[in-house]
Design an enzyme around this catalytic site. Structure first.
Site, mmCIF file in Angstrom:
data_model
loop_
_atom_site.group_PDB
_atom_site.id
_atom_site.type_symbol
_atom_site.label_atom_id
_atom_site.label_comp_id
_atom_site.label_asym_id
_atom_site.label_seq_id
_atom_site.Cartn_x
_atom_site.Cartn_y
_atom_site.Cartn_z
ATOM 1 N N HIS A 45 0.849 -1.192 0.000
ATOM 2 C CA HIS A 45 0.000 0.000 0.000
ATOM 3 C C HIS A 45 0.883 1.239 0.000
ATOM 4 C CE1 HIS A 45 -3.525 2.465 0.795
ATOM 5 N NE2 HIS A 45 -2.711 3.189 1.525
ATOM 6 N N ASP B 109 -15.059 2.620 7.460
ATOM 7 C CA ASP B 109 -14.015 3.478 6.895
ATOM 8 C C ASP B 109 -14.505 4.199 5.650
ATOM 9 O OD1 ASP B 109 -11.293 4.535 6.607
ATOM 10 O OD2 ASP B 109 -11.426 3.437 4.731
ATOM 11 N N ARG C 136 -14.331 12.669 6.398
ATOM 12 C CA ARG C 136 -13.077 13.371 6.710
ATOM 13 C C ARG C 136 -12.626 14.221 5.536
ATOM 14 N NH1 ARG C 136 -9.467 8.767 7.449
ATOM 15 N NH2 ARG C 136 -7.835 10.317 7.682
ATOM 16 N N LYS D 261 -8.608 -1.640 6.380
ATOM 17 C CA LYS D 261 -8.901 -2.270 5.086
ATOM 18 C C LYS D 261 -7.916 -3.398 4.804
ATOM 19 C CE LYS D 261 -9.023 1.928 3.508
ATOM 20 N NZ LYS D 261 -9.111 3.233 2.879
HETATM 21 N N1 URA Z 1 -5.844 6.601 2.460
HETATM 22 C C1 URA Z 1 -6.781 5.973 3.165
HETATM 23 O O1 URA Z 1 -7.239 4.909 2.812
HETATM 24 N N2 URA Z 1 -7.203 6.564 4.318
HETATM 25 C C2 URA Z 1 -6.709 7.731 4.766
HETATM 26 O O2 URA Z 1 -7.120 8.182 5.812
HETATM 27 C C3 URA Z 1 -5.729 8.371 4.003
HETATM 28 C C4 URA Z 1 -5.305 7.776 2.856
#
Ligand code: URA
Length: 426
Positions: A86, A165, A172, A191
């Protein structure tokens, strides 16, 4: 659901610096996901967390609660060892595109659940959608089949993976509460842990084109994510890498795919190849595979996996990629050395040309973007093309040029080259 709480009490508690208990966190994450707590109250809590943070115990409970709102994937039936990567995102960061097939060509299964771009950073799925026919949505059985047969998939996460999320990240994004280490770490790691990968390599970017501009904050984010991964039983290693200048030579969708194919043909830009091979070696190490990723690249095996991966998701790897209807060149006003090329400026220019979106759900232009013909530290001659701006909608050129102005400098001496890979954290 167990005990219930008053959300106003929890917001006030965090605002005043009190730690939240496990039962409080479990309740609020569940209540927000179910709609019993609204966006207004969750936004207030997120802002309190931006200022007050979460301690290690709160963070692990918060992350586990987000995972528990959805399903977990299961790769245990696969015949290959599973490992994932990631990146926190940057400009020209198309590393996933060559990386997944290289690591798969060495015998691993790489389930890349990827996202779309928002703001000045690109999204892997938007890039791949430039390939005619390619589709990001795969049914779980299709994904498992491709992982076994081809070794790599790059697709969107299903709606069942950490739904808390999905909702919280969208909130957010519009409430100025993205830039919080515990919120970013729990968002990414919920995730990844729900996805069920046993091994994970993180590439945390720092510099003008990254979420975490300051290196100390990037290191702290990397350490926090490694800690969360480890405590959930995921073998996790993080790299902190530079995003002061953009990666490679292109920022956009089709033009980054084109660059990925160049890498797979053994001709890619040196910085992209260096970072791809560094991450590939680490992924193979964590997966317990002894193989040389550079050899997978040289032999053409990684290119074969790329072709199979694109075909497996409905794309035609031989189809011509879309070309922009309009282009504009910015030439070097004088000879010298390109002493600075700013990732953020290039990212915003590509975005304004149509490569990115301003709001979730907006379409992107496949062919829009920016190419730069010299990298930081390279010599340039007066009159030579420095940038090519690409778009289907030429009224966008002026705003893109404004974004680039001040984002680069030609001088006499660029100083010593800056390292790309800054730290390894395990
Ligand atoms: N990528 C994500 O999946 N979440 C975040 O909070 C920031 C970048």
């Amino acid at each position: 659901m167990g005990s219930t709480f008053d959300m106003v009490d929890l917001i006030r508690a965090k605002r005043d610096g009190r730690r939240l208990g496990d039962a409080e966190i479990d309740w609020l994450i569940r209540a927000y996901t179910d709609g019993a707590v609204g966006d207004d109250q969750m936004a207030a809590l997120a802002m309190a967390i931006v200022f007050r943070g979460l301690d290690a115990g709160e963070l692990s409970t918060w992350t586990a609660a987000m995972i528990d709102t959805g399903e977990r994937m299961d790769f245990s039936a696969l015949r290959r060892p599973v490992v994932d990567k990631h990146s926190t995102g940057g400009v020209g960061d198309m590393i996933t595109l060559p990386l997944a097939p290289i690591v798969a060509a060495c015998g691993a299964a790489v389930p890349q659940l990827s996202g779309r771009g928002l703001g000045h950073t690109g999204g892997t799925l938007d890039k791949l959608e430039a390939i005619p026919g390619w589709r990001a949505d795969l049914a779980p059985a299709e994904m498992l089949h491709l992982l076994d047969e081809v070794g790599a998939v790059i697709c969107s996460p299903g709606p069942g993976l950490a739904p808390a999320d999905r909702k919280l990240y969208a909130l957010r994004d519009v409430t100025g509460t993205v830039e919080s280490i515990p919120l970013i770490a729990s968002s990414i790691m919920s995730k990844k842990i729900a996805e069920g990968t046993p091994a994970l390599v993180l590439d945390v970017k720092t510099g003008s084109g990254a979420f975490m501009r300051e290196r100390e904050r990037a290191v702290e984010l990397a350490r926090t994510m490694v800690g969360l991964g480890r405590s959930a039983g995921v073998a996790t290693v993080a790299y902190v890498s530079a995003m002061e200048a953009p990666l490679g030579r292109a920022a956009g969708n089709a033009i980054e795919v084109e660059q990925a194919v160049e890498v797979l043909n053994g001709r890619g830009p040196a910085d992209v190849v260096e970072l791809t091979l560094t991450l590939a070696r680490e992924m193979l190490h964590l997966a317990g595979i002894e193989a040389d990723p550079a050899e997978a690249l040289r032999s053409g095996r990684a290119l074969e996996v790329w072709r199979a991966m694109i075909r497996g998701q409905g794309g035609d790897p031989d189809a011509p990629l879309p070309r922009a209807r309009h282009q504009q060149v910015i030439a070097a006003p004088r000879s010298g050395v390109l002493t600075r090329l700013d990732a953020y400026a290039v990212g915003v220019a590509a975005w304004r040309l149509g490569a990115g979106r301003a709001r979730q759900g907006d379409p992107v232009q496949a062919a829009a973007g920016v190419r730069w013909h010299a990298g930081a530290g390279e010599e340039v001659a007066a009159g030579q093309p420095l940038f090519t701006l690409l778009t289907d909608t030429p009224e966008r050129f002026a705003r893109a040029e404004q974004a680039l102005a001040g984002g680069w400098e030609i001088g006499e001496d660029a100083g010593p080259p800056q390292p790309l890979v800054l730290e390894r954290i395990d």
